[in-house]
Design a protein around this motif. Structure first.
Motif, PDB file in Angstrom:
ATOM      1  N   VAL A  25     -38.222  51.084  13.588  1.00  0.00           N
ATOM      2  CA  VAL A  25     -37.339  52.317  13.691  1.00  0.00           C
ATOM      3  C   VAL A  25     -38.041  53.334  14.690  1.00  0.00           C
ATOM      4  O   VAL A  25     -37.553  54.001  15.552  1.00  0.00           O
ATOM      5  CB  VAL A  25     -36.881  52.835  12.648  1.00  0.00           C
ATOM      6  N   GLU A  26     -39.405  53.754  14.302  1.00  0.00           N
ATOM      7  CA  GLU A  26     -40.234  54.522  15.239  1.00  0.00           C
ATOM      8  C   GLU A  26     -40.301  54.225  16.497  1.00  0.00           C
ATOM      9  O   GLU A  26     -40.341  55.043  17.272  1.00  0.00           O
ATOM     10  CB  GLU A  26     -41.588  54.614  14.543  1.00  0.00           C
ATOM     11  N   LYS A  27     -40.381  52.821  16.793  1.00  0.00           N
ATOM     12  CA  LYS A  27     -40.495  52.502  18.045  1.00  0.00           C
ATOM     13  C   LYS A  27     -39.182  52.705  18.986  1.00  0.00           C
ATOM     14  O   LYS A  27     -39.253  53.317  19.969  1.00  0.00           O
ATOM     15  CB  LYS A  27     -40.868  50.915  18.158  1.00  0.00           C
ATOM     16  N   ALA A  28     -38.163  52.597  18.325  1.00  0.00           N
ATOM     17  CA  ALA A  28     -36.774  52.575  18.970  1.00  0.00           C
ATOM     18  C   ALA A  28     -36.731  54.159  19.144  1.00  0.00           C
ATOM     19  O   ALA A  28     -36.162  54.613  20.377  1.00  0.00           O
ATOM     20  CB  ALA A  28     -35.789  52.114  18.001  1.00  0.00           C
ATOM     21  N   VAL A  29     -36.803  54.926  18.235  1.00  0.00           N
ATOM     22  CA  VAL A  29     -36.794  56.490  18.532  1.00  0.00           C
ATOM     23  C   VAL A  29     -37.739  57.145  19.438  1.00  0.00           C
ATOM     24  O   VAL A  29     -37.343  57.663  20.301  1.00  0.00           O
ATOM     25  CB  VAL A  29     -36.888  57.221  17.016  1.00  0.00           C
ATOM     26  N   SER A  34     -38.557  59.445  24.725  1.00  0.00           N
ATOM     27  CA  SER A  34     -39.409  59.381  25.820  1.00  0.00           C
ATOM     28  C   SER A  34     -38.635  58.814  27.171  1.00  0.00           C
ATOM     29  O   SER A  34     -39.453  59.284  28.298  1.00  0.00           O
ATOM     30  CB  SER A  34     -40.666  58.346  25.885  1.00  0.00           C
ATOM     31  N   GLY A  35     -37.648  58.584  27.238  1.00  0.00           N
ATOM     32  CA  GLY A  35     -36.784  58.381  28.426  1.00  0.00           C
ATOM     33  C   GLY A  35     -36.866  57.027  28.838  1.00  0.00           C
ATOM     34  O   GLY A  35     -36.252  56.729  29.691  1.00  0.00           O
ATOM     35  N   LEU A  51     -25.290  53.238  18.037  1.00  0.00           N
ATOM     36  CA  LEU A  51     -25.663  53.857  19.138  1.00  0.00           C
ATOM     37  C   LEU A  51     -25.818  55.407  19.544  1.00  0.00           C
ATOM     38  O   LEU A  51     -24.593  55.914  19.184  1.00  0.00           O
ATOM     39  CB  LEU A  51     -25.157  53.169  20.671  1.00  0.00           C
ATOM     40  N   VAL A  52     -26.658  56.003  19.740  1.00  0.00           N
ATOM     41  CA  VAL A  52     -26.494  57.522  19.674  1.00  0.00           C
ATOM     42  C   VAL A  52     -27.289  57.720  21.131  1.00  0.00           C
ATOM     43  O   VAL A  52     -28.324  57.371  21.493  1.00  0.00           O
ATOM     44  CB  VAL A  52     -27.364  58.195  18.596  1.00  0.00           C
ATOM     45  N   PRO A  53     -26.488  58.644  21.954  1.00  0.00           N
ATOM     46  CA  PRO A  53     -27.195  58.952  23.154  1.00  0.00           C
ATOM     47  C   PRO A  53     -28.597  59.534  23.122  1.00  0.00           C
ATOM     48  O   PRO A  53     -28.502  60.655  22.261  1.00  0.00           O
ATOM     49  CB  PRO A  53     -26.067  59.906  23.675  1.00  0.00           C
ATOM     50  N   ALA A  54     -29.584  59.323  23.582  1.00  0.00           N
ATOM     51  CA  ALA A  54     -30.834  59.800  23.360  1.00  0.00           C
ATOM     52  C   ALA A  54     -30.939  61.219  23.703  1.00  0.00           C
ATOM     53  O   ALA A  54     -31.818  62.160  22.904  1.00  0.00           O
ATOM     54  CB  ALA A  54     -31.916  59.192  24.318  1.00  0.00           C
ATOM     55  N   ASP A  55     -30.192  61.867  24.300  1.00  0.00           N
ATOM     56  CA  ASP A  55     -30.450  63.480  25.012  1.00  0.00           C
ATOM     57  C   ASP A  55     -29.636  63.827  23.830  1.00  0.00           C
ATOM     58  O   ASP A  55     -29.582  65.288  23.801  1.00  0.00           O
ATOM     59  CB  ASP A  55     -29.915  63.693  26.194  1.00  0.00           C
ATOM     60  N   ARG A  56     -28.801  63.613  22.830  1.00  0.00           N
ATOM     61  CA  ARG A  56     -28.205  64.186  21.864  1.00  0.00           C
ATOM     62  C   ARG A  56     -28.794  64.076  20.297  1.00  0.00           C
ATOM     63  O   ARG A  56     -28.295  64.787  19.392  1.00  0.00           O
ATOM     64  CB  ARG A  56     -26.830  63.632  21.700  1.00  0.00           C
ATOM     65  N   VAL A  57     -29.935  63.521  20.194  1.00  0.00           N
ATOM     66  CA  VAL A  57     -30.601  63.398  19.047  1.00  0.00           C
ATOM     67  C   VAL A  57     -31.457  64.520  18.721  1.00  0.00           C
ATOM     68  O   VAL A  57     -32.222  65.096  19.322  1.00  0.00           O
ATOM     69  CB  VAL A  57     -31.586  62.161  19.100  1.00  0.00           C
ATOM     70  N   ALA A  58     -30.966  64.994  17.563  1.00  0.00           N
ATOM     71  CA  ALA A  58     -31.708  66.310  17.098  1.00  0.00           C
ATOM     72  C   ALA A  58     -33.002  65.856  16.013  1.00  0.00           C
ATOM     73  O   ALA A  58     -33.931  66.549  16.290  1.00  0.00           O
ATOM     74  CB  ALA A  58     -30.696  67.403  16.134  1.00  0.00           C
ATOM     75  N   TYR A  59     -32.800  65.033  15.226  1.00  0.00           N
ATOM     76  CA  TYR A  59     -33.816  64.544  14.348  1.00  0.00           C
ATOM     77  C   TYR A  59     -33.707  63.182  13.994  1.00  0.00           C
ATOM     78  O   TYR A  59     -32.359  62.818  13.690  1.00  0.00           O
ATOM     79  CB  TYR A  59     -34.059  65.506  13.246  1.00  0.00           C
ATOM     80  N   VAL A  60     -34.555  62.316  13.444  1.00  0.00           N
ATOM     81  CA  VAL A  60     -34.456  61.432  12.739  1.00  0.00           C
ATOM     82  C   VAL A  60     -35.126  61.347  11.393  1.00  0.00           C
ATOM     83  O   VAL A  60     -36.247  61.547  11.417  1.00  0.00           O
ATOM     84  CB  VAL A  60     -34.737  60.194  13.729  1.00  0.00           C
ATOM     85  N   GLU A  61     -34.733  60.960  10.184  1.00  0.00           N
ATOM     86  CA  GLU A  61     -35.280  60.923   9.123  1.00  0.00           C
ATOM     87  C   GLU A  61     -35.497  59.511   8.367  1.00  0.00           C
ATOM     88  O   GLU A  61     -34.493  58.795   8.361  1.00  0.00           O
ATOM     89  CB  GLU A  61     -34.732  61.787   8.032  1.00  0.00           C
ATOM     90  N   ILE A  62     -36.787  58.966   8.362  1.00  0.00           N
ATOM     91  CA  ILE A  62     -36.852  57.577   7.876  1.00  0.00           C
ATOM     92  C   ILE A  62     -37.295  57.754   6.351  1.00  0.00           C
ATOM     93  O   ILE A  62     -38.365  58.317   6.303  1.00  0.00           O
ATOM     94  CB  ILE A  62     -37.838  56.867   8.743  1.00  0.00           C
TER      95      ILE A  62
END
Length: 75
Positions: A25-29, A34-35, A51-62
């Motif tokens: 999950v960390e690698k995918a985030v 990173s683009g 699927l979430v557009p990368a430019d719209r991700v505010a945070y990810v909690e694992i």
């Protein structure tokens, strides 16, 4: 493990249970932020792809790997 994804300009977060490891999950985030990838792509326990557009991700909690308890005994 439980994963929560905050999406910009959206009042609710995306919550999913995933069989992927925390490292995956960390690698995918990391790739998404990173683009390297345009989308954050995760797979839940039922095999559905989120699927979430990368430019719209505010945070990810694992979250931690959840252990399922069986029975009605005292904690």
């Amino acid at each position: 493990m439980e994963i929560k994804i905050g999406v910009m300009h959206t009042p609710r977060e995306i919550v999913l249970e995933s069989g992927q490891s925390a490292e995956e999950v960390e690698k995918a985030v990391g790739d998404a932020l990173s683009g390297t990838s345009q989308l954050l792509k995760l797979v839940d326990e039922r095999g559905r792809t989120v699927l979430v557009p990368a430019d719209r991700v505010a945070y990810v909690e694992i979250g931690e790997q959840a252990t399922r308890r069986v029975g009605f005994g005292a904690l």
